[in-house]
Design a protein around this motif. Structure first.
Motif, PDB file in Angstrom:
ATOM      1  N   TYR A  67       1.835   3.205  11.690  1.00  0.00           N
ATOM      2  CA  TYR A  67       1.542   4.351  12.587  1.00  0.00           C
ATOM      3  C   TYR A  67       1.153   4.502  13.669  1.00  0.00           C
ATOM      4  O   TYR A  67       0.343   3.348  14.067  1.00  0.00           O
TER       5      TYR A  67
ATOM      6  N   SER B 182      -2.600   3.014  15.273  1.00  0.00           N
ATOM      7  CA  SER B 182      -3.056   1.681  14.474  1.00  0.00           C
ATOM      8  C   SER B 182      -2.873   0.495  16.393  1.00  0.00           C
ATOM      9  O   SER B 182      -1.997  -0.157  16.717  1.00  0.00           O
ATOM     10  N   PRO B 183      -4.518  -0.161  15.702  1.00  0.00           N
ATOM     11  CA  PRO B 183      -4.628  -1.053  17.066  1.00  0.00           C
ATOM     12  C   PRO B 183      -4.013  -2.001  17.082  1.00  0.00           C
ATOM     13  O   PRO B 183      -3.024  -3.107  18.045  1.00  0.00           O
ATOM     14  N   PHE B 184      -3.366  -2.630  15.637  1.00  0.00           N
ATOM     15  CA  PHE B 184      -3.336  -3.951  15.772  1.00  0.00           C
ATOM     16  C   PHE B 184      -1.425  -3.536  16.130  1.00  0.00           C
ATOM     17  O   PHE B 184      -0.273  -4.449  16.110  1.00  0.00           O
TER      18      PHE B 184
ATOM     19  N   LYS C  28       0.844   4.070   0.218  1.00  0.00           N
ATOM     20  CA  LYS C  28       1.687   4.209   0.920  1.00  0.00           C
ATOM     21  C   LYS C  28       2.974   3.539   0.222  1.00  0.00           C
ATOM     22  O   LYS C  28       2.903   2.412   0.168  1.00  0.00           O
TER      23      LYS C  28
ATOM     24  N   ARG D 116      -2.428  -4.347   2.107  1.00  0.00           N
ATOM     25  CA  ARG D 116      -2.035  -2.696   2.731  1.00  0.00           C
ATOM     26  C   ARG D 116      -2.128  -2.178   4.115  1.00  0.00           C
ATOM     27  O   ARG D 116      -2.149  -1.331   4.458  1.00  0.00           O
ATOM     28  N   LYS D 117      -2.481  -3.820   5.237  1.00  0.00           N
ATOM     29  CA  LYS D 117      -3.363  -3.652   6.175  1.00  0.00           C
ATOM     30  C   LYS D 117      -1.659  -3.035   7.312  1.00  0.00           C
ATOM     31  O   LYS D 117      -0.723  -2.817   6.188  1.00  0.00           O
ATOM     32  N   THR D 118      -1.969  -2.488   7.991  1.00  0.00           N
ATOM     33  CA  THR D 118      -0.988  -2.747   9.181  1.00  0.00           C
ATOM     34  C   THR D 118      -1.339  -3.249  10.578  1.00  0.00           C
ATOM     35  O   THR D 118      -2.064  -3.582  10.564  1.00  0.00           O
TER      36      THR D 118
ATOM     37  N   ASP E 263       0.622  -9.344   9.042  1.00  0.00           N
ATOM     38  CA  ASP E 263      -0.700  -9.609   9.662  1.00  0.00           C
ATOM     39  C   ASP E 263       0.060  -9.705  10.734  1.00  0.00           C
ATOM     40  O   ASP E 263       1.589 -10.150  11.091  1.00  0.00           O
ATOM     41  N   SER E 264      -1.097  -9.357  11.873  1.00  0.00           N
ATOM     42  CA  SER E 264      -0.107  -9.510  13.553  1.00  0.00           C
ATOM     43  C   SER E 264      -0.056 -10.498  13.938  1.00  0.00           C
ATOM     44  O   SER E 264       0.927 -10.772  14.430  1.00  0.00           O
TER      45      SER E 264
ATOM     46  N   ARG F  86     -11.132   4.128   4.316  1.00  0.00           N
ATOM     47  CA  ARG F  86     -11.640   2.621   4.197  1.00  0.00           C
ATOM     48  C   ARG F  86     -12.826   1.854   3.782  1.00  0.00           C
ATOM     49  O   ARG F  86     -12.918   1.018   4.237  1.00  0.00           O
TER      50      ARG F  86
ATOM     51  N   LEU G 224     -11.338  -0.159   1.443  1.00  0.00           N
ATOM     52  CA  LEU G 224     -11.026  -1.351   2.324  1.00  0.00           C
ATOM     53  C   LEU G 224     -11.441  -2.734   2.418  1.00  0.00           C
ATOM     54  O   LEU G 224     -11.101  -3.264   2.505  1.00  0.00           O
TER      55      LEU G 224
ATOM     56  N   TYR H   7     -11.176  -9.010   5.128  1.00  0.00           N
ATOM     57  CA  TYR H   7     -11.473  -7.295   3.944  1.00  0.00           C
ATOM     58  C   TYR H   7     -10.542  -6.833   4.049  1.00  0.00           C
ATOM     59  O   TYR H   7      -9.142  -7.468   4.436  1.00  0.00           O
TER      60      TYR H   7
HETATM   61  N1  LIG Z   1      -5.992  -9.558  10.862  1.00  0.00           N
HETATM   62  C1  LIG Z   1      -4.689  -7.932  10.696  1.00  0.00           C
HETATM   63  C2  LIG Z   1      -5.521  -6.603  10.670  1.00  0.00           C
HETATM   64  C3  LIG Z   1      -4.993  -5.236  10.802  1.00  0.00           C
HETATM   65  C4  LIG Z   1      -5.806  -4.014  10.122  1.00  0.00           C
HETATM   66  O1  LIG Z   1      -7.171  -4.230  10.258  1.00  0.00           O
HETATM   67  N2  LIG Z   1      -5.015  -3.260  10.626  1.00  0.00           N
HETATM   68  C5  LIG Z   1      -5.868  -1.517  10.278  1.00  0.00           C
HETATM   69  C6  LIG Z   1      -5.212  -1.100  11.035  1.00  0.00           C
HETATM   70  S1  LIG Z   1      -5.425  -1.064  12.994  1.00  0.00           S
HETATM   71  C7  LIG Z   1      -5.364  -1.542   9.280  1.00  0.00           C
HETATM   72  O2  LIG Z   1      -4.859  -2.031   8.380  1.00  0.00           O
HETATM   73  N3  LIG Z   1      -6.300  -0.531   8.526  1.00  0.00           N
HETATM   74  C8  LIG Z   1      -5.793   0.527   7.454  1.00  0.00           C
HETATM   75  C9  LIG Z   1      -4.899   0.514   7.185  1.00  0.00           C
HETATM   76  O3  LIG Z   1      -3.844   1.118   7.369  1.00  0.00           O
HETATM   77  O4  LIG Z   1      -4.147   1.047   5.796  1.00  0.00           O
HETATM   78  C10 LIG Z   1      -3.644  -8.056  11.681  1.00  0.00           C
HETATM   79  O5  LIG Z   1      -3.849  -8.777  12.803  1.00  0.00           O
HETATM   80  O6  LIG Z   1      -2.266  -7.500  11.603  1.00  0.00           O
END
Ligand SMILES: N[C@@H](CCC(=O)N[C@@H](CS)C(=O)NCC(=O)O)C(=O)O
Length: 310
Positions: free
Chosen positions: A9, A12-14, A40, A51-53, A65-66, A134, A137, A266
């Motif tokens: 989305y 999202s920073p990652f 999702k 579930r992470k992004t 995971d990025s 969150r 999460l 997390y």
């Molecule tokens: N270690 C993960 C961290 C990913 C992360 O924490 N993403 C955030 C969004 S930038 C997230 O998942 N937030 C909760 C969500 O989107 O459901 C990576 O590198 O992708």
């Protein structure tokens, strides 16, 4: 080769880290905009619970995971290499940046004085739903919790050090961008994008100049697609990854073992499947889903753990 599909989305920073890498490499890809909070429904059949992004899909191979997404993109598209030979230890700095420095950035970005500018927070019900999501999460984890009074000095300290380093080179590890630039960029982007926080960057002109260079890479050629179309692509594809025994004795797990894989920081949602590969860099499991059939789900080794399925 199947096309890259990025599940992400805009805020999202990652995801921004990966979009910037795709931009730097000049790649075209499809994007599915996933919900910012659970549920999702079009992502879970692919990941099996992660579930992470962001998440990247290539046919029936799913990358969670990025860190592993960046490696996979670089492997498939080696032009403009972001993992420079002879500088492998840079990945430790990228990991520190994606974990500790990101945690500082979260505290800075979500401070009360800045929250009003966050597009995610423009109606009270959305704020409440976001906070509840969150909290879920980070249940059982302290990895995203840092007081602003601690985080802000750390954040500024790293901006200052980065500023000093960038005085000597266009990018953080030399004249070309590397994985460290992309990891640092998304954390800065997250804070810099908030008008109330932009002044934090004012003393650091090398950093803002570098951010402009990073932003100029763009996001590549993106075609927006539906989650249902991505599920259909997975359903009509077979995983490319096959079972492979490791060349080193790393742990007690072997291809074929029924295992669970989950993050150690997390979002402790385990993904269950049959182990295909467990190397020092990557863990891959195969799972079968009613909606998409067989998929291979990839995780980086660092930041995840494997256990025998209960
Ligand atoms: N270690 C993960 C961290 C990913 C992360 O924490 N993403 C955030 C969004 S930038 C997230 O998942 N937030 C909760 C969500 O989107 O459901 C990576 O590198 O992708």
């Amino acid at each position: 080769m199947s096309e890259i599909i990025l599940h992400q989305y805009p805020e999202s920073p990652f995801s921004e880290k990966i979009r910037a890498i795709l931009g730097y490499k000049g790649l075209s890809y499809q994007s599915v905009t996933i919900p910012v909070i659970m549920p999702k429904p079009d992502l879970m059949p692919l990941t099996g619970g992660y579930r992470k992004t962001p998440v990247m899909q290539i046919g029936a191979d799913i990358y969670c995971d990025s860190a592993i997404i960046a490696r996979a993109i670089n492997h498939l598209h080696p032009q403009r290499n972001i993992f420079p030979a002879g500088q492998q230890a840079l990945e430790a700095l990228a990991h520190w940046t994606d974990t500790f420095f990101f945690k500082c950035a979260v505290a800075v970005a979500f401070q009360p004085a800045a929250a009003g500018n966050n597009p995610l927070f423009n109606d009270p019900a959305a704020v409440q739903a976001f906070m509840a999501d969150r909290a879920e999460l980070s249940k059982g984890s302290q990895e995203l919790a840092m007081d602003l009074s601690i985080a802000q000095p750390y954040f500024i300290q790293h901006l200052k050090r980065t500023d000093q380093q960038l005085a000597g080179s266009a990018f953080m590890a030399g004249s070309e961008p590397s994985i460290v630039d992309f990891s640092t960029y998304h954390c800065c982007w997250f804070v810099y994008g908030n008008p109330a926080l932009k002044p934090l960057f004012e003393p650091f002109r090398q950093v803002t100049g570098w951010m402009e260079r990073m932003a100029a890479f763009g996001h590549g050629e993106v075609t927006e697609t539906e989650g249902s179309a991505a599920l259909e692509i997975a359903r009509n594809s077979a995983p490319v990854t096959v079972a492979k025994a490791g060349t080193m004795d790393i742990d007690s797990f072997r291809p074929g073992d029924l295992v669970e894989v989950q993050p150690i920081d997390y979002g402790f949602n385990p993904v269950r499947g049959e182990l295909l590969l467990a190397s020092l860099e990557e863990i891959v499991i195969r799972r079968t889903d009613d909606q998409v059939g067989d998929v291979a789900v990839h995780f980086p080794r660092l930041g995840f753990r494997i256990s025998a399925a209960s």
